[in-house]
Design a protein around this motif. Structure first.
Motif, PDB file in Angstrom:
ATOM      1  N   ALA A  70     -10.641  10.382   4.955  1.00 45.72           N
ATOM      2  CA  ALA A  70     -10.929  11.791   4.652  1.00 45.72           C
ATOM      3  C   ALA A  70     -10.059  12.334   3.519  1.00 45.72           C
ATOM      4  CB  ALA A  70     -10.735  12.646   5.901  1.00 45.72           C
ATOM      5  N   LEU A  71      -9.065  11.575   3.061  1.00 48.59           N
ATOM      6  CA  LEU A  71      -8.135  12.085   2.059  1.00 48.59           C
ATOM      7  C   LEU A  71      -8.775  12.178   0.674  1.00 48.59           C
ATOM      8  CD1 LEU A  71      -4.905  10.071   3.004  1.00 48.59           C
ATOM      9  CD2 LEU A  71      -5.385  12.489   3.471  1.00 48.59           C
ATOM     10  N   ASP A  72      -8.475  13.258  -0.028  1.00 51.17           N
ATOM     11  CA  ASP A  72      -8.805  13.428  -1.447  1.00 51.17           C
ATOM     12  C   ASP A  72     -10.276  13.171  -1.772  1.00 51.17           C
ATOM     13  OD1 ASP A  72      -8.366  13.982  -4.083  1.00 51.17           O
ATOM     14  OD2 ASP A  72      -7.378  12.092  -4.560  1.00 51.17           O
ATOM     15  N   VAL A 128      -8.666  -0.473   3.188  1.00 54.00           N
ATOM     16  CA  VAL A 128      -7.643  -1.242   2.479  1.00 54.00           C
ATOM     17  C   VAL A 128      -7.513  -0.916   0.991  1.00 54.00           C
ATOM     18  CG1 VAL A 128      -7.735  -3.191   4.074  1.00 54.00           C
ATOM     19  CG2 VAL A 128      -9.261  -3.167   2.090  1.00 54.00           C
ATOM     20  N   PHE A 129      -8.506  -0.254   0.393  1.00 56.31           N
ATOM     21  CA  PHE A 129      -8.429  -0.040  -1.059  1.00 56.31           C
ATOM     22  C   PHE A 129      -9.456   1.023  -1.454  1.00 56.31           C
ATOM     23  CE2 PHE A 129      -8.192  -1.101  -5.550  1.00 56.31           C
ATOM     24  CZ  PHE A 129      -6.940  -1.697  -5.682  1.00 56.31           C
ATOM     25  N   ARG A 130      -9.148   1.700  -2.568  1.00 59.43           N
ATOM     26  CA  ARG A 130     -10.095   2.662  -3.137  1.00 59.43           C
ATOM     27  C   ARG A 130     -10.052   2.555  -4.653  1.00 59.43           C
ATOM     28  NH1 ARG A 130      -9.857   9.290  -2.338  1.00 59.43           N
ATOM     29  NH2 ARG A 130     -11.593   9.816  -3.733  1.00 59.43           N
ATOM     30  N   ALA A 131     -11.217   2.638  -5.276  1.00 59.50           N
ATOM     31  CA  ALA A 131     -11.277   2.567  -6.738  1.00 59.50           C
ATOM     32  C   ALA A 131     -12.476   3.352  -7.247  1.00 59.50           C
ATOM     33  CB  ALA A 131     -11.382   1.120  -7.217  1.00 59.50           C
ATOM     34  N   VAL A 210      -2.799   3.253   1.241  1.00 63.74           N
ATOM     35  CA  VAL A 210      -3.975   2.649   0.630  1.00 63.74           C
ATOM     36  C   VAL A 210      -3.888   2.768  -0.886  1.00 63.74           C
ATOM     37  CG1 VAL A 210      -6.493   2.780   0.421  1.00 63.74           C
ATOM     38  CG2 VAL A 210      -5.389   3.168   2.648  1.00 63.74           C
ATOM     39  N   PRO A 211      -3.913   1.650  -1.618  1.00 60.88           N
ATOM     40  CA  PRO A 211      -3.889   1.725  -3.089  1.00 60.88           C
ATOM     41  C   PRO A 211      -5.144   2.410  -3.622  1.00 60.88           C
ATOM     42  CG  PRO A 211      -3.458  -0.513  -2.296  1.00 60.88           C
ATOM     43  CD  PRO A 211      -3.959   0.266  -1.133  1.00 60.88           C
ATOM     44  N   LEU A 225      -2.636   6.514  -1.087  1.00 59.97           N
ATOM     45  CA  LEU A 225      -3.134   7.437  -0.091  1.00 59.97           C
ATOM     46  C   LEU A 225      -2.423   7.161   1.225  1.00 59.97           C
ATOM     47  CD1 LEU A 225      -6.946   7.128  -0.903  1.00 59.97           C
ATOM     48  CD2 LEU A 225      -5.402   8.970  -1.598  1.00 59.97           C
ATOM     49  N   SER A 226      -1.790   8.175   1.781  1.00 54.28           N
ATOM     50  CA  SER A 226      -1.042   7.962   3.024  1.00 54.28           C
ATOM     51  C   SER A 226      -0.972   9.257   3.819  1.00 54.28           C
ATOM     52  CB  SER A 226       0.361   7.450   2.713  1.00 54.28           C
ATOM     53  OG  SER A 226       1.086   8.399   1.975  1.00 54.28           O
TER      54      SER A 226
END
Length: 226
Positions: A70-72, A128-131, A210-211, A225-226
């Protein structure tokens, strides 16, 4: 500069840690004429569809994973974590024929789940990751990469007979061999993260942070993201 719109998307990395060649991930090759990443080897996934937020899930997301998802957000979307989870599991079923689900009523428009009397189960998904796709691309996605233990799949994990034709050469790729394939850059980066996670003993655990490769603007930015 008019940038293409960014669509929310979900990618699912199915990890089998018990193959004779060591940990392996499920990958397939996009078609040579595909509009996005032609001929590249990728994980199953795709854009969030309008109906994904309303898809009935058999269990809720794990609470910490929901919080992180849910972040950002790009725009206010209270059901975004559930929509991302549903998109990941829907695309997994469509592109590979494999299902992570529990007995229950399948969402409307999910024929493979309906045929087997299963409702999608997102409870084991690990963020595990966002891009975000860079501005130079004509199609842009805000992709969240979700890890799934292959033990959570129903049925034969090597049976791809119900897969659509979006991905070819579907197979389990040992992590030691995956980076030799023709991969998008971001997939190479994610594979390094997965290798580190797979090497940890015990149950699969996601990163505490999360990177995030953020290309929403014209200047790229990396954050956590944390």
């Amino acid at each position: 500069m008019n940038l293409p719109p960014i669509r929310d998307a979900a990618t699912v990395i199915v990890l089998d840690r018990d193959t004779p060649q060591g940990p392996a991930v499920l990958m397939g090759q996009r078609g040579a004429t595909a509009a996005f990443m032609p001929s590249k080897y990728v994980f199953p996934g795709g854009a969030v569809d309008p109906g994904d937020a309303a898809a009935r899930l058999s269990k809720p997301l794990e609470s910490e994973q929901r919080r992180l998802l849910a972040l950002d957000p790009i725009a206010e979307h209270p059901d975004l974590p559930e929509a991302l989870a549903a998109a990941a599991l829907r695309e997994l079923a469509e592109e590979t024929g494999l299902i992570a689900g529990l007995p229950g009523d399948a969402p409307q428009g999910w024929p493979l789940h309906a045929a087997r009397g299963l409702a999608p189960d997102p409870s084991a998904l690990i963020y595990v990751f966002r891009a975000v796709t860079p501005p130079r691309n004509t199609r842009r996605f805000d992709a969240r990469f979700l890890l799934l233990d292959a033990d959570r799949l129903e049925g034969d994990r090597n049976d791809f007979s119900a897969a659509c034709d979006e991905l070819s050469h579907l197979h389990w790729v040992p992590l030691t061999e995956a980076r030799a394939l023709d991969l998008p850059f971001i997939t190479e980066v994610v594979l390094a993260e997965i290798a580190a996670i797979a090497a940890r003993p015990g149950p699969l655990r996601g990163p505490e942070r999360v990177p995030f490769f953020d290309n929403r603007g014209e200047v790229p930015r990396f954050s956590w993201l944390s």
